[in-house]
Structure formats: structure tokens, C-alpha cells
Motif scaffolding. Structure first.
Motif, PDB file in Angstrom:
ATOM      1  N   THR A 110       0.828  -1.214   0.000  1.00 34.77           N
ATOM      2  CA  THR A 110       0.000   0.000   0.000  1.00 34.77           C
ATOM      3  C   THR A 110       0.860   1.260   0.000  1.00 34.77           C
ATOM      4  O   THR A 110       0.541   2.229  -0.694  1.00 34.77           O
ATOM      5  CB  THR A 110      -0.938   0.002   1.209  1.00 34.77           C
ATOM      6  OG1 THR A 110      -0.175  -0.157   2.404  1.00 34.77           O
ATOM      7  CG2 THR A 110      -1.945  -1.136   1.114  1.00 34.77           C
ATOM      8  N   SER A 111       1.946   1.250   0.760  1.00 38.20           N
ATOM      9  CA  SER A 111       2.815   2.426   0.778  1.00 38.20           C
ATOM     10  C   SER A 111       3.504   2.618  -0.573  1.00 38.20           C
ATOM     11  O   SER A 111       3.672   3.753  -1.046  1.00 38.20           O
ATOM     12  CB  SER A 111       3.855   2.295   1.885  1.00 38.20           C
ATOM     13  OG  SER A 111       4.669   1.146   1.690  1.00 38.20           O
ATOM     14  N   VAL A 112       3.894   1.508  -1.217  1.00 39.17           N
ATOM     15  CA  VAL A 112       4.503   1.607  -2.541  1.00 39.17           C
ATOM     16  C   VAL A 112       3.503   2.172  -3.556  1.00 39.17           C
ATOM     17  O   VAL A 112       3.832   3.047  -4.360  1.00 39.17           O
ATOM     18  CB  VAL A 112       5.023   0.230  -2.998  1.00 39.17           C
ATOM     19  CG1 VAL A 112       5.471   0.286  -4.454  1.00 39.17           C
ATOM     20  CG2 VAL A 112       6.180  -0.213  -2.121  1.00 39.17           C
ATOM     21  N   LEU A 113       2.264   1.697  -3.502  1.00 35.69           N
ATOM     22  CA  LEU A 113       1.246   2.185  -4.419  1.00 35.69           C
ATOM     23  C   LEU A 113       0.912   3.643  -4.157  1.00 35.69           C
ATOM     24  O   LEU A 113       0.673   4.413  -5.106  1.00 35.69           O
ATOM     25  CB  LEU A 113      -0.009   1.317  -4.307  1.00 35.69           C
ATOM     26  CG  LEU A 113       0.118  -0.117  -4.836  1.00 35.69           C
ATOM     27  CD1 LEU A 113      -1.172  -0.885  -4.584  1.00 35.69           C
ATOM     28  CD2 LEU A 113       0.444  -0.120  -6.330  1.00 35.69           C
ATOM     29  N   ARG A 114       0.873   4.055  -2.887  1.00 34.21           N
ATOM     30  CA  ARG A 114       0.608   5.467  -2.598  1.00 34.21           C
ATOM     31  C   ARG A 114       1.727   6.355  -3.125  1.00 34.21           C
ATOM     32  O   ARG A 114       1.472   7.431  -3.675  1.00 34.21           O
ATOM     33  CB  ARG A 114       0.431   5.661  -1.094  1.00 34.21           C
ATOM     34  CG  ARG A 114      -0.938   5.280  -0.570  1.00 34.21           C
ATOM     35  CD  ARG A 114      -1.187   5.896   0.799  1.00 34.21           C
ATOM     36  NE  ARG A 114      -0.223   5.405   1.770  1.00 34.21           N
ATOM     37  CZ  ARG A 114      -0.419   4.362   2.566  1.00 34.21           C
ATOM     38  NH1 ARG A 114      -1.561   3.693   2.504  1.00 34.21           N
ATOM     39  NH2 ARG A 114       0.506   3.983   3.431  1.00 34.21           N
ATOM     40  N   GLY A 115       2.978   5.911  -2.965  1.00 33.17           N
ATOM     41  CA  GLY A 115       4.094   6.682  -3.529  1.00 33.17           C
ATOM     42  C   GLY A 115       4.024   6.762  -5.042  1.00 33.17           C
ATOM     43  O   GLY A 115       4.301   7.816  -5.636  1.00 33.17           O
ATOM     44  N   LEU A 116       3.644   5.661  -5.680  1.00 32.65           N
ATOM     45  CA  LEU A 116       3.497   5.663  -7.129  1.00 32.65           C
ATOM     46  C   LEU A 116       2.377   6.600  -7.566  1.00 32.65           C
ATOM     47  O   LEU A 116       2.508   7.315  -8.567  1.00 32.65           O
ATOM     48  CB  LEU A 116       3.219   4.245  -7.619  1.00 32.65           C
ATOM     49  CG  LEU A 116       3.024   4.053  -9.126  1.00 32.65           C
ATOM     50  CD1 LEU A 116       4.240   4.521  -9.900  1.00 32.65           C
ATOM     51  CD2 LEU A 116       2.705   2.597  -9.450  1.00 32.65           C
ATOM     52  N   SER A 117       1.280   6.624  -6.824  1.00 32.19           N
ATOM     53  CA  SER A 117       0.170   7.517  -7.156  1.00 32.19           C
ATOM     54  C   SER A 117       0.591   8.980  -7.072  1.00 32.19           C
ATOM     55  O   SER A 117       0.249   9.786  -7.940  1.00 32.19           O
ATOM     56  CB  SER A 117      -1.011   7.243  -6.219  1.00 32.19           C
ATOM     57  OG  SER A 117      -2.055   8.166  -6.441  1.00 32.19           O
TER      58      SER A 117
END
Length: 286
Positions: A194-201
Motif C-alpha cells: 500500500t505504501s509503494v502504491l501510494r508513492g506511485l500515485s
């Protein structure tokens, strides 16, 4: 010269016989075929199932029609050849234009897709269900692709194969990164997805905003360049309405002038596109 020809023949024979001289090892699996750039462009243009042969046939038909019209109107061989070449390139121009518009539109929707995935994962849904839910909750432009993923996964239960098919339908480097992140999270586990996806977003939103600003600043320059490229040919069409003008262009000097104009137009237009083009991400996970 004979030595060069002999060396070329020897290299050719060596390449032909290499399949028998160095066969694939029994335990060695063949590489999976890489998707071509043409296949990606067709997928982004919305016609992924159209065979390349059909596109070539349509291009040839348009080239013949354009050449026939030019011959009937102008009766100048060089103008007929130019018109035929332009008619044959119309299909490629249309496909590239549609693909570029779809690619630009996708940059604005991928952050929303990532946000939906983050919300689904944090709500306790599995990764396949989170991706399949985008068929109803995701942006309208991508719902059909995610619906295909959901249908294939429910039918086969193979997450990897369904992800590969989804990547082929989306044909986008950002989608490849998102899906490969989810694939790795499913295969090896981890709590940081989730943290990786939030950073990507966050990165995707910043990149889309910057690109939109640059494109807006370049739009008037591009339009002026297109007008400058088209103006001489529009003037040529106007002048071609006079018989004496057609007679002048039907000479050897007129042929050289038109061919030189075509070369200058192509070079100038390609330079304009090259100097103003922003770097595009490549598909590394195909």
C-alpha cells in the motif's frame, strides 16, 4: 571485392546451419515472445484484434484511391506519386493519433486506479478481487480491460496469466509497473504494497501535471509549425487549378522542385516533433 562477398556468404551459411550446429539444450525453455510496438499501438488505438495484413490492405486501397484522384485532377505523375504515398500513410497516422490520445488520457486516470487499489487492499480484499473490482469502480476507459481480467481469473484461477493478458490489453508502461508490483506482492508477500502504491500515485499525479503544463505551453508552437508545413502545399493546390501551372510542374524541373519540397517538409516536421517531444516511458515488463 571477392573477399568481401566470400566472407558474407560464409557468415550467411554459418547462420543458416547454426540451428543444427548449436541446438537448444533439452532443459532450456524458449523465451516468451515480446509484444511488438505495432501491437501496443493497435491496443491503445482500440483495435487490438485487427491483423496487420488487414491494415496493410486498407492502406494500399487508400493509396490507390488517392493516386487515382490526383491523376484525374492534376494529371502530373509526381503529384500522383505523392498523393498515393500520403493516402497509404493515412491509416498509420490515424492509428498513431488515436494511440497518442489514449496514452495522454491514461496519464490522468492511473492515479485514480492506484487509489482504488489501495483502498481495496486496505479494506481486506485480496489482490485478484481488488483488480477485478476496477471493472465496476475504476475509470470508464479501463473498465473493459479489468472486466476481462476478472473473467479470465475466475475461469482459470491463474493470476499470472490473467495479469499478462491484462497488460497486453492495456499496453501501457504505467499499468505494467502497477501490475508487476501487485504480482510481486502476491508471490512473495509483504506489508509495504500500500505504501509503494501510494508513492506511485503521488509520482504519477506530479508527472501528469507537469506534462499537461508543458503540452499547453507547446500547443501554440506546434499549431504554428503545422500551419507552416501545410501552407506551401495548400498554395500548390490553389496554383494547380491553372493549366500553365500544371504544365510547369509536369517538367523535369517541376518534378525536382516537388520532390525537394516533400523532403524538406518531412525533415522539418520530424524535427519539430522530435524537438518538442517529451520523453516517454518504455515497456520494460512485457
Amino acid at each position: 571485392m571477392s573477399i568481401l562477398l566470400g566472407a558474407t556468404l560464409g557468415v550467411g551459411l554459418l547462420l543458416v546451419g547454426s540451428t543444427w550446429m548449436w541446438p537448444r539444450r533439452p532443459g532450456e525453455s524458449p523465451r516468451p515472445p515480446r509484444r511488438s510496438v505495432v501491437a501496443d499501438e493497435l491496443a491503445l488505438a482500440g483495435i487490438p484484434g485487427v491483423p496487420l495484413t488487414a491494415i496493410v490492405v486498407v492502406a494500399i486501397i487508400l493509396a490507390v484511391v488517392a493516386a487515382a484522384l490526383a491523376q484525374a485532377i492534376f494529371a502530373v505523375p509526381v503529384l500522383t506519386a505523392v498523393a498515393g504515398a500520403l493516402g497509404g500513410l493515412v491509416v498509420a497516422f490515424v492509428i498513431r493519433s488515436r494511440a497518442n490520445r489514449r496514452r495522454a488520457a491514461n496519464r490522468a486516470i492511473w492515479p485514480d486506479v492506484v487509489d482504488h487499489l489501495v483502498a481495496s487492499v486496505r479494506a481486506g480484499m485480496s489482490l485478484p478481487d481488488s483488480i477485478g473490482a476496477l471493472a465496476e469502480l475504476g475509470p470508464a476507459a479501463t473498465r473493459s480491460a479489468f472486466a476481462g481480467f476478472d473473467d479470465e481469473f475466475r475461469r482459470t484461477g491463474d493470476f499470472g496469466s490473467a495479469v499478462d493478458s491484462l497488460k497486453a490489453r492495456l499496453a501501457d508502461p504505467v499499468a505494467d509497473r502497477i501490475l508487476e508490483t501487485l504480482r510481486m506482492a502476491r508471490e512473495v508477500g509483504g506489508t509495504d504494497v500500500t505504501s509503494v502504491l501510494r508513492g506511485l500515485s503521488t509520482y504519477l499525479r506530479e508527472d501528469a501535471g507537469l506534462r499537461a503544463e508543458v503540452v499547453a505551453r507547446q500547443s501554440w508552437i506546434r499549431n504554428a509549425a503545422r500551419l507552416g508545413v501545410a501552407a506551401p502545399w495548400l498554395l500548390l493546390l490553389v496554383l494547380a487549378s491553372r493549366p500553365e501551372t500544371l504544365a510547369a510542374y509536369d517538367s523535369s524541373a517541376g518534378t525536382v522542385l516537388i520532390l525537394a519540397g516533400v523532403a524538406v517538409t518531412i525533415i522539418a516536421y520530424r524535427l519539430m516533433l522530435g524537438l518538442g517531444r517529451l520523453p516517454e516511458e518504455r515497456r520494460w515488463f512485457t
